[in-house]
Design an enzyme around this catalytic site. Structure first.
Site, PDB file in Angstrom:
ATOM      1  N   LYS A  64      15.493  -0.250   4.995  1.00  0.00           N
ATOM      2  CA  LYS A  64      15.024   0.318   3.718  1.00  0.00           C
ATOM      3  C   LYS A  64      15.323   1.829   3.632  1.00  0.00           C
ATOM      4  O   LYS A  64      15.852   2.313   2.635  1.00  0.00           O
ATOM      5  CB  LYS A  64      13.516   0.061   3.583  1.00  0.00           C
ATOM      6  CG  LYS A  64      12.799   0.867   2.545  1.00  0.00           C
ATOM      7  CD  LYS A  64      12.989   0.341   1.151  1.00  0.00           C
ATOM      8  CE  LYS A  64      12.350   1.270   0.129  1.00  0.00           C
ATOM      9  NZ  LYS A  64      12.610   0.906  -1.235  1.00  0.00           N
ATOM     10  N   LYS A 118       9.498  10.688  -0.769  1.00  0.00           N
ATOM     11  CA  LYS A 118       8.765  10.032   0.324  1.00  0.00           C
ATOM     12  C   LYS A 118       9.748   9.291   1.246  1.00  0.00           C
ATOM     13  O   LYS A 118       9.687   9.412   2.469  1.00  0.00           O
ATOM     14  CB  LYS A 118       7.757   9.035  -0.272  1.00  0.00           C
ATOM     15  CG  LYS A 118       7.088   8.149   0.775  1.00  0.00           C
ATOM     16  CD  LYS A 118       6.362   6.969   0.168  1.00  0.00           C
ATOM     17  CE  LYS A 118       6.044   5.959   1.268  1.00  0.00           C
ATOM     18  NZ  LYS A 118       5.498   4.710   0.791  1.00  0.00           N
ATOM     19  N   LEU A 162       0.833  -1.202   0.000  1.00  0.00           N
ATOM     20  CA  LEU A 162       0.000   0.000   0.000  1.00  0.00           C
ATOM     21  C   LEU A 162       0.870   1.255   0.000  1.00  0.00           C
ATOM     22  O   LEU A 162       2.065   1.189   0.303  1.00  0.00           O
ATOM     23  CB  LEU A 162      -0.921  -0.041   1.229  1.00  0.00           C
ATOM     24  CG  LEU A 162      -1.917  -1.213   1.200  1.00  0.00           C
ATOM     25  CD1 LEU A 162      -2.510  -1.470   2.593  1.00  0.00           C
ATOM     26  CD2 LEU A 162      -3.030  -0.944   0.192  1.00  0.00           C
ATOM     27  N   PRO A 163       0.260   2.418  -0.321  1.00  0.00           N
ATOM     28  CA  PRO A 163       1.082   3.628  -0.480  1.00  0.00           C
ATOM     29  C   PRO A 163       1.878   4.043   0.753  1.00  0.00           C
ATOM     30  O   PRO A 163       3.062   4.339   0.646  1.00  0.00           O
ATOM     31  CB  PRO A 163       0.050   4.700  -0.856  1.00  0.00           C
ATOM     32  CG  PRO A 163      -1.082   3.942  -1.475  1.00  0.00           C
ATOM     33  CD  PRO A 163      -1.139   2.639  -0.746  1.00  0.00           C
ATOM     34  N   THR A 218       6.498   0.558   1.875  1.00  0.00           N
ATOM     35  CA  THR A 218       7.510   1.358   2.573  1.00  0.00           C
ATOM     36  C   THR A 218       6.770   2.302   3.506  1.00  0.00           C
ATOM     37  O   THR A 218       6.027   3.175   3.031  1.00  0.00           O
ATOM     38  CB  THR A 218       8.345   2.186   1.576  1.00  0.00           C
ATOM     39  OG1 THR A 218       8.939   1.297   0.642  1.00  0.00           O
ATOM     40  CG2 THR A 218       9.432   2.966   2.293  1.00  0.00           C
TER      41      THR A 218
END
Ligand code: NAD
Length: 290
Positions: A169, A244, A65-66, A94
């Site tokens: 990450k 982001k 998902l976003p 992420t």
């Protein structure tokens, strides 16, 4: 083979769900977008009418998902209450480290097992099943997630406890953002100093200036391997997604008092690039501003 609910069939999730189905898992796919569901259907996934329908009776729930608020909301509204006790939750999105940790804690309270498993690699790697997964969670959670993630990637690495996958990450992508900017400015300066781009590439790629940004993803068209630069900076990894990740990295740095001057500057430069562009161009397109 497992029964897997897959929630979030966008640019990344579409290919990932297809690879799970190809590996022989029974995939129950759900997305808010009817088009994404159609594509999943064509790729051999079963179509669920709702997240709840996908999740009921599944052995595992994969989310792609976003951002953190979407994952928290799907866990709260759809997963908890519908997932059977012991169901494995694998979040590949992420998201921020704090939300990953609170999701995992809430899952334990519900009698579920949760791991965070963000990916390195873009849409092409998602389609080809060659992603790298960095996994945060218990040994038991990792052992159960590993065979599922292997069907979608080339490497699955246990980074540590809950949130460790997200921490790995954003630290990785902070290196990527900073090295891309450094590579772009050096290539632009080399040209101004009269160096032939190909000659400078040949030198730096076998010298101490070498990096993934230079030799795997060269931001100059016509130099190095095929990359988004050769396609007008279309496709690849959108600058908005790099921004982001850099924002998440800055948030995490602040939470632990880490000093990240290069990451901070990279974030500022990507803020400007995305504000003056539409954010859809590949992140290596920042070279055009330097
Ligand atoms: P995307 O926007 O293409 O896909 C997200 C999907 O989630 C959409 O199809 C949307 O309809 C769906 N969705 C949103 N809320 C939902 C809900 N409540 N229930 C069901 N479906 C819902 O995004 P993407 O590019 O696939 O990225 C997904 C994640 O992967 C992000 O966290 C991103 O940062 C990360 N990521 C992306 C890339 C990349 O190159 N695109 C690379 C690495 C990591």
């Amino acid at each position: 083979m497992a029964t897997i609910a897959f929630i979030g069939l966008g640019n990344m999730g579409g290919g990932m769900a297809a690879n799970l189905a190809k590996a022989g898992h029974a995939v129950r796919a759900f997305d808010l977008s009817a088009e994404a569901l159609d594509r999943a259907d064509e790729a051999g996934c079963g179509r669920a009418a709702s997240a709840a329908e996908a999740i009921a009776g599944a052995d595992a729930v994969v989310t792609m998902l976003p951002a953190g608020q979407h994952v928290a909301s799907v866990y709260e509204n759809d997963v908890f209450g519908n997932a059977a006790p012991g169901t494995l939750l694998i979040d590949c999105s992420t998201i921020d480290v704090a939300t990953a940790r609170s999701n995992a804690a809430a899952a334990v309270e519900q009698g579920l097992v949760a791991v965070d498993a963000p990916v390195s690699g873009g849409i092409a790697a998602a389609n080809a099943g060659t992603l790298t997964f960095m996994v945060g969670g218990s040994d038991d959670g990792f052992a159960r997630a590993e065979p599922i993630l292997s069907a979608m990637g080339k490497a699955v690495i246990h980074a540590g406890d809950s949130g460790a996958g997200q921490a790995a990450k954003i630290c990785n992508n902070m290196i990527l953002g900073a090295t891309m900017v450094a590579t772009c400015e050096a290539l632009a300066m080399a040209r101004k100093l009269g160096l032939d781009p190909q000659s400078f590439y040949d030198i730096a790629s076998v010298s101490s200036g070498q990096s993934w940004s230079l030799t795997s993803y060269c931001p100059l068209p016509g130099v190095g391997p095929q990359s988004p630069a050769d396609n007008g900076y279309q496709g690849g990894f959108a600058a908005a997604l790099m921004l982001k990740d850099l924002r998440l990295a800055m948030e995490a740095a602040e939470s632990v008092g880490a000093n990240v001057p290069m990451g901070t500057r990279a974030r500022e430069l990507y803020e400007d690039y995305v504000a003056n562009d539409d954010g859809h161009h590949d992140f290596s397109g920042i070279i055009e501003t330097l």
